[in-house]
Design an enzyme around this catalytic site. Structure first.
Site, PDB file in Angstrom:
ATOM      1  N   ASP A  24       3.075   1.174 -26.184  1.00  0.00           N
ATOM      2  CA  ASP A  24       2.640   0.728 -24.846  1.00  0.00           C
ATOM      3  C   ASP A  24       2.953   1.702 -23.707  1.00  0.00           C
ATOM      4  OD1 ASP A  24       2.079  -1.403 -26.460  1.00  0.00           O
ATOM      5  OD2 ASP A  24       3.267  -2.877 -25.363  1.00  0.00           O
ATOM      6  N   GLU A  72      -0.622  -2.865 -25.160  1.00  0.00           N
ATOM      7  CA  GLU A  72      -0.640  -4.319 -24.952  1.00  0.00           C
ATOM      8  C   GLU A  72      -1.804  -4.654 -24.020  1.00  0.00           C
ATOM      9  OE1 GLU A  72       2.929  -6.081 -23.322  1.00  0.00           O
ATOM     10  OE2 GLU A  72       1.968  -8.027 -23.051  1.00  0.00           O
ATOM     11  N   LYS A 126      -2.856  -4.675 -29.132  1.00  0.00           N
ATOM     12  CA  LYS A 126      -2.098  -5.881 -29.494  1.00  0.00           C
ATOM     13  C   LYS A 126      -2.088  -6.874 -28.341  1.00  0.00           C
ATOM     14  CE  LYS A 126       2.409  -3.738 -28.408  1.00  0.00           C
ATOM     15  NZ  LYS A 126       2.858  -4.654 -27.385  1.00  0.00           N
ATOM     16  N   LYS A 129       3.693  -9.059 -27.722  1.00  0.00           N
ATOM     17  CA  LYS A 129       4.737  -8.066 -27.488  1.00  0.00           C
ATOM     18  C   LYS A 129       4.985  -7.246 -28.749  1.00  0.00           C
ATOM     19  CE  LYS A 129       5.258  -9.781 -23.378  1.00  0.00           C
ATOM     20  NZ  LYS A 129       4.351  -9.215 -22.348  1.00  0.00           N
ATOM     21  N   VAL A 154       7.815   1.694 -24.482  1.00  0.00           N
ATOM     22  CA  VAL A 154       8.344   0.762 -23.480  1.00  0.00           C
ATOM     23  C   VAL A 154       7.837  -0.662 -23.730  1.00  0.00           C
ATOM     24  CG1 VAL A 154       8.477   2.580 -21.747  1.00  0.00           C
ATOM     25  CG2 VAL A 154       6.403   1.203 -21.855  1.00  0.00           C
ATOM     26  N   THR A 155       8.594  -1.662 -23.252  1.00  0.00           N
ATOM     27  CA  THR A 155       9.935  -1.549 -22.713  1.00  0.00           C
ATOM     28  C   THR A 155      10.935  -1.899 -23.820  1.00  0.00           C
ATOM     29  OG1 THR A 155      10.056  -3.852 -21.912  1.00  0.00           O
ATOM     30  CG2 THR A 155       9.241  -2.202 -20.366  1.00  0.00           C
ATOM     31  N   CYS A 159       8.697  -5.098 -25.729  1.00  0.00           N
ATOM     32  CA  CYS A 159       7.789  -4.753 -26.837  1.00  0.00           C
ATOM     33  C   CYS A 159       8.443  -3.877 -27.906  1.00  0.00           C
ATOM     34  CB  CYS A 159       6.523  -4.116 -26.293  1.00  0.00           C
ATOM     35  SG  CYS A 159       5.533  -5.321 -25.355  1.00  0.00           S
ATOM     36  N   GLN A 199      26.494  -4.666 -35.706  1.00  0.00           N
ATOM     37  CA  GLN A 199      26.685  -5.333 -37.007  1.00  0.00           C
ATOM     38  C   GLN A 199      26.179  -4.483 -38.167  1.00  0.00           C
ATOM     39  OE1 GLN A 199      26.022  -9.750 -36.926  1.00  0.00           O
ATOM     40  NE2 GLN A 199      24.973  -9.290 -34.999  1.00  0.00           N
TER      41      GLN A 199
HETATM   42  N1  TIU Z   1       5.133  -3.377 -23.455  1.00  0.00           N
HETATM   43  C1  TIU Z   1       5.955  -4.295 -22.955  1.00  0.00           C
HETATM   44  O1  TIU Z   1       7.164  -4.220 -23.097  1.00  0.00           O
HETATM   45  N2  TIU Z   1       5.382  -5.320 -22.218  1.00  0.00           N
HETATM   46  C2  TIU Z   1       6.005  -5.964 -21.184  1.00  0.00           C
HETATM   47  O2  TIU Z   1       5.468  -6.888 -20.601  1.00  0.00           O
HETATM   48  N3  TIU Z   1       7.237  -5.505 -20.845  1.00  0.00           N
HETATM   49  C3  TIU Z   1       8.015  -5.900 -19.803  1.00  0.00           C
HETATM   50  O3  TIU Z   1       9.153  -5.454 -19.740  1.00  0.00           O
HETATM   51  N4  TIU Z   1       7.542  -6.705 -18.905  1.00  0.00           N
END
Ligand code: TIU
Length: 218
Positions: A24, A72, A126, A129, A154-155, A159, A199
């Site tokens: 993403d 996304e 996709k 997430k 990210v993030t 995701c 862990q």
């Molecule tokens: N790609 C992804 O992480 N989508 C999000 O909406 N991330 C946020 O941190 N909002």
């Protein structure tokens, strides 16, 4: 086999069965003035991943290894966006500075210029997430024989984490590169990475990209 110093211990991988997944890295999340910033987020926290990712991607491509990009987003009629997601993300589908937010085919939905996919690289669209949910990712990985994933993008806590958890349950080993994943929230970046490796590596391994690049450019 190549081995990278990682947390919680060395990550050994097979070049014949490892894929780089870039999650993403879309204009909507990363561009100043875009969707992410309009929510009050500090896009600089994500943009620091661009330079290390450009370097990693060049090395990965030079080694002839497979790359999978994800985005996304949703169909223009939002028929693939669950109402529950839309209720908490009411800007999805609205007109933003870079087109309709998180809608396939819009400028903002696409991947940033610096990391534009090359011919032959897979691009997974996709709706959720995680990169496995409602996508062809499993089939692509099975066909290529990949069993280990280098996860970037990210993030970190959204995701990236969801994808790593999905991958973990499907039997893939994931190495997450700390300098190539980003969160709008520094505390989530830190804790998100700790949660992967805790862990004894409950979800996978965490390393820095230069250590991986050294192994693929020998
Ligand atoms: N790609 C992804 O992480 N989508 C999000 O909406 N991330 C946020 O941190 N909002």
């Amino acid at each position: 086999m190549p081995t990278v110093a990682a947390d919680p211990g060395p990550f050994t991988f097979d070049l014949d069965s490892t894929a780089l997944v870039i999650i993403d890295m879309q204009r909507d999340f990363l561009l100043p003035g875009g969707f992410g910033e309009s929510l009050g987020n500090d896009v600089a926290q994500l943009r620091r991943t661009i330079e290390p990712l450009v370097t990693l991607l060049a090395a990965w491509r030079a080694a002839g290894l497979p790359v999978i990009h994800t985005r996304e987003g949703h169909l223009p009629d939002l028929s693939d966006c669950p109402p529950a997601k839309l209720r908490r993300g009411s800007m999805i589908g609205q007109e933003g500075r870079f087109g309709k937010i998180l809608i396939r085919g819009e400028y903002g939905h696409d991947i940033i210029d610096e990391l534009r996919p090359a011919a032959g690289e897979d691009i997974i669209d996709k709706p959720g997430k995680g990169a496995f949910y409602a996508t062809e990712l499993s089939e692509i990985l099975e066909k290529s024989g990949a069993r280990q994933l280098i996860v970037t993008g990210v993030t970190t806590e959204v995701c990236v984490h969801t994808t790593v958890r999905e991958a973990n349950d499907r039997g893939y080993e994931c190495l997450v590169l700390a300098d190539c994943v980003g969160s709008y929230f520094p505390e989530f970046q830190s804790v998100g990475l700790q949660m992967i490796a805790a862990q004894g590596g409950i979800f996978g391994w965490v390393a820095e990209s230069p250590a991986l690049i050294k192994e693929i450019t020998r």
